[in-house]
Design a protein around this motif. Structure first.
Motif, PDB file in Angstrom:
ATOM      1  N   MET A  40       0.839  -1.170   0.000  1.00  0.00           N
ATOM      2  CA  MET A  40       0.000   0.000   0.000  1.00  0.00           C
ATOM      3  C   MET A  40       0.891   1.242   0.000  1.00  0.00           C
ATOM      4  N   ASN A  41       0.440   2.284  -0.635  1.00  0.00           N
ATOM      5  CA  ASN A  41       1.178   3.526  -0.772  1.00  0.00           C
ATOM      6  C   ASN A  41       1.310   4.223   0.589  1.00  0.00           C
ATOM      7  N   PRO A  42       2.534   4.468   1.052  1.00  0.00           N
ATOM      8  CA  PRO A  42       2.736   5.113   2.361  1.00  0.00           C
ATOM      9  C   PRO A  42       2.125   6.509   2.427  1.00  0.00           C
ATOM     10  N   GLU A  43       2.148   7.217   1.305  1.00  0.00           N
ATOM     11  CA  GLU A  43       1.564   8.565   1.260  1.00  0.00           C
ATOM     12  C   GLU A  43       0.044   8.484   1.481  1.00  0.00           C
ATOM     13  N   TYR A  44      -0.589   7.522   0.852  1.00  0.00           N
ATOM     14  CA  TYR A  44      -2.035   7.308   1.019  1.00  0.00           C
ATOM     15  C   TYR A  44      -2.350   6.973   2.473  1.00  0.00           C
ATOM     16  N   ILE A  45      -1.536   6.119   3.066  1.00  0.00           N
ATOM     17  CA  ILE A  45      -1.757   5.726   4.462  1.00  0.00           C
ATOM     18  C   ILE A  45      -1.667   6.944   5.378  1.00  0.00           C
ATOM     19  N   ALA A  46      -0.676   7.792   5.155  1.00  0.00           N
ATOM     20  CA  ALA A  46      -0.507   8.985   5.980  1.00  0.00           C
ATOM     21  C   ALA A  46      -1.709   9.916   5.861  1.00  0.00           C
ATOM     22  N   VAL A  47      -2.221  10.089   4.653  1.00  0.00           N
ATOM     23  CA  VAL A  47      -3.387  10.946   4.435  1.00  0.00           C
ATOM     24  C   VAL A  47      -4.616  10.340   5.097  1.00  0.00           C
ATOM     25  N   ALA A  48      -4.792   9.035   4.946  1.00  0.00           N
ATOM     26  CA  ALA A  48      -5.947   8.355   5.534  1.00  0.00           C
ATOM     27  C   ALA A  48      -5.906   8.427   7.059  1.00  0.00           C
ATOM     28  N   VAL A  49      -4.753   8.207   7.643  1.00  0.00           N
ATOM     29  CA  VAL A  49      -4.616   8.268   9.100  1.00  0.00           C
ATOM     30  C   VAL A  49      -4.913   9.681   9.592  1.00  0.00           C
ATOM     31  N   SER A  50      -4.391  10.678   8.915  1.00  0.00           N
ATOM     32  CA  SER A  50      -4.632  12.070   9.295  1.00  0.00           C
ATOM     33  C   SER A  50      -6.120  12.406   9.223  1.00  0.00           C
ATOM     34  N   ALA A  51      -6.778  11.968   8.161  1.00  0.00           N
ATOM     35  CA  ALA A  51      -8.210  12.236   8.003  1.00  0.00           C
ATOM     36  C   ALA A  51      -9.017  11.579   9.112  1.00  0.00           C
TER      37      ALA A  51
END
Length: 62
Positions: A1-12
């Motif tokens: 999974m894309n680490p950037e996507y994970i960071a955005v999802a966690v932040s949201a």
């Protein structure tokens, strides 16, 4: 999974969790008139919309 996507999802999700108490409070304030068998007054709608807009802005700013 894309680490950037994970960071955005966690932040949201974190921002949504922080806003949850305000959102629940707004929902409860709109349920009160319904439970009383009446439609929300204009002031109640305006207060609820303003609070939800503020919570949404906070989540979007994340």
């Amino acid at each position: 999974m894309n680490p950037e996507y994970i960071a955005v999802a966690v932040s949201a999700i974190e921002q949504l969790a922080e806003a949850a108490p305000d959102i629940v409070s707004d929902i409860k304030s709109l349920l009160a008139p319904i439970k009383e068998g009446r439609a929300p007054m204009a002031e109640e709608w305006q207060a609820a919309e303003a609070a939800l807009d503020a919570a949404n802005a906070k989540v979007q700013a994340g």
